[in-house]
Design a protein around this motif. Structure first.
Motif, PDB file in Angstrom:
ATOM      1  N   GLU A 157       0.818  -1.210   0.000  1.00 19.35           N
ATOM      2  CA  GLU A 157       0.000   0.000   0.000  1.00 19.35           C
ATOM      3  C   GLU A 157       0.851   1.259   0.000  1.00 19.35           C
ATOM      4  O   GLU A 157       1.733   1.434   0.849  1.00 19.35           O
ATOM      5  CB  GLU A 157      -0.909   0.005   1.230  1.00 19.35           C
ATOM      6  CG  GLU A 157      -1.833   1.218   1.309  1.00 19.35           C
ATOM      7  CD  GLU A 157      -2.540   1.335   2.641  1.00 19.35           C
ATOM      8  OE1 GLU A 157      -3.546   2.063   2.705  1.00 19.35           O
ATOM      9  OE2 GLU A 157      -2.076   0.713   3.624  1.00 19.35           O
ATOM     10  N   LEU A 158       0.577   2.151  -0.931  1.00 20.29           N
ATOM     11  CA  LEU A 158       1.158   3.496  -0.946  1.00 20.29           C
ATOM     12  C   LEU A 158       0.389   4.320   0.074  1.00 20.29           C
ATOM     13  O   LEU A 158      -0.843   4.356   0.052  1.00 20.29           O
ATOM     14  CB  LEU A 158       1.031   4.097  -2.348  1.00 20.29           C
ATOM     15  CG  LEU A 158       1.310   5.600  -2.512  1.00 20.29           C
ATOM     16  CD1 LEU A 158       2.752   5.928  -2.176  1.00 20.29           C
ATOM     17  CD2 LEU A 158       0.967   6.037  -3.934  1.00 20.29           C
ATOM     18  N   SER A 159       1.092   5.002   0.974  1.00 21.44           N
ATOM     19  CA  SER A 159       0.404   5.697   2.058  1.00 21.44           C
ATOM     20  C   SER A 159       1.247   6.869   2.560  1.00 21.44           C
ATOM     21  O   SER A 159       2.425   6.999   2.227  1.00 21.44           O
ATOM     22  CB  SER A 159       0.134   4.718   3.200  1.00 21.44           C
ATOM     23  OG  SER A 159      -0.580   5.331   4.249  1.00 21.44           O
ATOM     24  N   GLY A 160       0.618   7.698   3.385  1.00 29.96           N
ATOM     25  CA  GLY A 160       1.335   8.795   4.027  1.00 29.96           C
ATOM     26  C   GLY A 160       1.795   9.877   3.080  1.00 29.96           C
ATOM     27  O   GLY A 160       2.750  10.606   3.373  1.00 29.96           O
ATOM     28  N   VAL A 161       1.119  10.010   1.944  1.00 34.00           N
ATOM     29  CA  VAL A 161       1.512  11.024   0.955  1.00 34.00           C
ATOM     30  C   VAL A 161       1.082  12.397   1.456  1.00 34.00           C
ATOM     31  O   VAL A 161      -0.112  12.644   1.656  1.00 34.00           O
ATOM     32  CB  VAL A 161       0.868  10.751  -0.414  1.00 34.00           C
ATOM     33  CG1 VAL A 161       1.312  11.791  -1.431  1.00 34.00           C
ATOM     34  CG2 VAL A 161       1.213   9.339  -0.897  1.00 34.00           C
ATOM     35  N   CYS A 162       2.032  13.282   1.675  1.00 34.69           N
ATOM     36  CA  CYS A 162       1.681  14.620   2.154  1.00 34.69           C
ATOM     37  C   CYS A 162       2.794  15.615   1.861  1.00 34.69           C
ATOM     38  O   CYS A 162       3.960  15.246   1.712  1.00 34.69           O
ATOM     39  CB  CYS A 162       1.357  14.604   3.645  1.00 34.69           C
ATOM     40  SG  CYS A 162       2.655  13.947   4.709  1.00 34.69           S
ATOM     41  N   SER A 163       2.394  16.883   1.772  1.00 29.35           N
ATOM     42  CA  SER A 163       3.327  17.984   1.518  1.00 29.35           C
ATOM     43  C   SER A 163       3.007  19.135   2.449  1.00 29.35           C
ATOM     44  O   SER A 163       1.826  19.412   2.719  1.00 29.35           O
ATOM     45  CB  SER A 163       3.223  18.473   0.066  1.00 29.35           C
ATOM     46  OG  SER A 163       3.543  17.457  -0.849  1.00 29.35           O
ATOM     47  N   HIS A 164       4.021  19.789   2.925  1.00 22.63           N
ATOM     48  CA  HIS A 164       3.851  20.960   3.786  1.00 22.63           C
ATOM     49  C   HIS A 164       3.103  22.036   3.012  1.00 22.63           C
ATOM     50  O   HIS A 164       3.310  22.207   1.798  1.00 22.63           O
ATOM     51  CB  HIS A 164       5.228  21.481   4.221  1.00 22.63           C
ATOM     52  CG  HIS A 164       5.163  22.483   5.323  1.00 22.63           C
ATOM     53  ND1 HIS A 164       4.836  23.810   5.110  1.00 22.63           N
ATOM     54  CD2 HIS A 164       5.390  22.361   6.664  1.00 22.63           C
ATOM     55  CE1 HIS A 164       4.867  24.456   6.263  1.00 22.63           C
ATOM     56  NE2 HIS A 164       5.197  23.596   7.219  1.00 22.63           N
ATOM     57  N   PRO A 165       2.210  22.790   3.663  1.00 25.52           N
ATOM     58  CA  PRO A 165       1.463  23.845   2.957  1.00 25.52           C
ATOM     59  C   PRO A 165       2.344  24.828   2.198  1.00 25.52           C
ATOM     60  O   PRO A 165       1.936  25.365   1.160  1.00 25.52           O
ATOM     61  CB  PRO A 165       0.711  24.547   4.096  1.00 25.52           C
ATOM     62  CG  PRO A 165       0.535  23.485   5.143  1.00 25.52           C
ATOM     63  CD  PRO A 165       1.774  22.646   5.067  1.00 25.52           C
ATOM     64  N   ASP A 166       3.564  25.047   2.670  1.00 25.28           N
ATOM     65  CA  ASP A 166       4.463  26.008   2.009  1.00 25.28           C
ATOM     66  C   ASP A 166       4.914  25.541   0.634  1.00 25.28           C
ATOM     67  O   ASP A 166       5.335  26.359  -0.191  1.00 25.28           O
ATOM     68  CB  ASP A 166       5.697  26.279   2.875  1.00 25.28           C
ATOM     69  CG  ASP A 166       5.370  27.067   4.136  1.00 25.28           C
ATOM     70  OD1 ASP A 166       4.234  27.600   4.226  1.00 25.28           O
ATOM     71  OD2 ASP A 166       6.227  27.129   5.035  1.00 25.28           O
ATOM     72  N   VAL A 167       4.845  24.234   0.376  1.00 30.72           N
ATOM     73  CA  VAL A 167       5.305  23.711  -0.921  1.00 30.72           C
ATOM     74  C   VAL A 167       4.184  23.036  -1.692  1.00 30.72           C
ATOM     75  O   VAL A 167       4.419  22.481  -2.760  1.00 30.72           O
ATOM     76  CB  VAL A 167       6.487  22.722  -0.746  1.00 30.72           C
ATOM     77  CG1 VAL A 167       7.672  23.413  -0.070  1.00 30.72           C
ATOM     78  CG2 VAL A 167       6.062  21.487   0.052  1.00 30.72           C
ATOM     79  N   ARG A 168       2.970  23.078  -1.143  1.00 32.00           N
ATOM     80  CA  ARG A 168       1.851  22.407  -1.795  1.00 32.00           C
ATOM     81  C   ARG A 168       1.595  23.039  -3.166  1.00 32.00           C
ATOM     82  O   ARG A 168       1.674  24.246  -3.339  1.00 32.00           O
ATOM     83  CB  ARG A 168       0.602  22.497  -0.923  1.00 32.00           C
ATOM     84  CG  ARG A 168      -0.498  21.515  -1.310  1.00 32.00           C
ATOM     85  CD  ARG A 168      -1.522  21.416  -0.207  1.00 32.00           C
ATOM     86  NE  ARG A 168      -0.957  20.775   0.993  1.00 32.00           N
ATOM     87  CZ  ARG A 168      -1.461  20.932   2.209  1.00 32.00           C
ATOM     88  NH1 ARG A 168      -2.505  21.721   2.405  1.00 32.00           N
ATOM     89  NH2 ARG A 168      -0.903  20.302   3.231  1.00 32.00           N
TER      90      ARG A 168
END
Length: 226
Positions: A157-168
């Motif tokens: 499973e691919l999971s935990g995909v996230c980016s800081h709001p400053d680089v979104r």
């Protein structure tokens, strides 16, 4: 015939993640330090009782399965949601970026902080025990990550995909999703993922890189009153 991903939590805990499981042949849960998920082998009374025995007073776990969620007496769902399960059955675009680096135990505090800020889904400090994680740093700070969570025979499973709001919006979620999915493909496994059905942006991203809807998954946070 049931597919191995119809009850992804049970399939993982009964096979490749068995060493991380608590419980027995009827119901299992991840050790809380690794993940919050739990599952039954089936929905019969005996399995549901075994599941109830795994959840102590004031404790809560997360169930996720294609079947409607059945609960034993003493446990209640404090929240429910629909999620989509998506699978990439064909190789995806190959990406290479020198910014992508494997995350280690030294990065756990930043991983937890990033997940707490962006809320990609259930995440604990034991995430690296489930599978590899990769990230991008800026100014020495972790700003984006993605990794692997549940594992079944032939699937990860691919999971935990996230980016800081400053680089979104900068493409890091797409980059890391492709990178991790290709790591899974390289081992001869099939990558899959879950996203809340209401998260249209994430679903659109995953569709754009080659993931396709397989089924809808029922999700419930289940608790025993303290």
């Amino acid at each position: 015939m049931k597919h191995v991903l119809d009850r992804p939590v049970w399939s993982a805990l009964a096979t490749r993640h068995q060493a991380l499981a608590q419980g027995g042949e009827l119901a299992r849960r991840y050790s809380p330090s690794f993940a919050l998920f739990a599952a039954t082998a089936a929905d019969d009374a005996e399995s549901l009782q075994a599941f109830a025995d795994l959840v102590g007073p004031g404790d809560s776990v997360i169930m996720a399965q294609a079947d409607p969620i059945a609960l034993p007496a003493g446990l209640s769902a404090i929240s429910t949601a629909a999620a989509v399960q998506m699978v990439a059955e064909a190789p995806l675009q190959v990406v290479s970026d020198e910014r992508v680096q494997r995350l280690t135990q030294d990065d756990v505090a930043e991983m937890v902080a990033l997940a707490s800020l962006t809320k990609p889904g259930p995440f604990t400090s034991g995430a690296l025990s489930l599978g590899d994680f990769w990230g991008v740093k800026a100014g020495g700070q972790l700003v984006a990550m993605a990794g692997e969570r549940m594992k079944q025979p032939g699937y990860s499973e691919l999971s935990g995909v996230c980016s800081h709001p400053d680089v979104r919006g900068g493409g890091l979620g797409r980059l890391l999703s492709l990178f991790v999915a290709n790591q899974i493909f390289a081992r001869g496994e099939v990558p899959y993922l879950h996203a809340y059905a209401t998260n249209a942006g994430a679903i659109k991203l995953y569709e754009s890189i080659g993931f396709k809807l397989r089924i809808t998954i029922n999700v419930a946070v289940v608790q025993r009153p303290g």
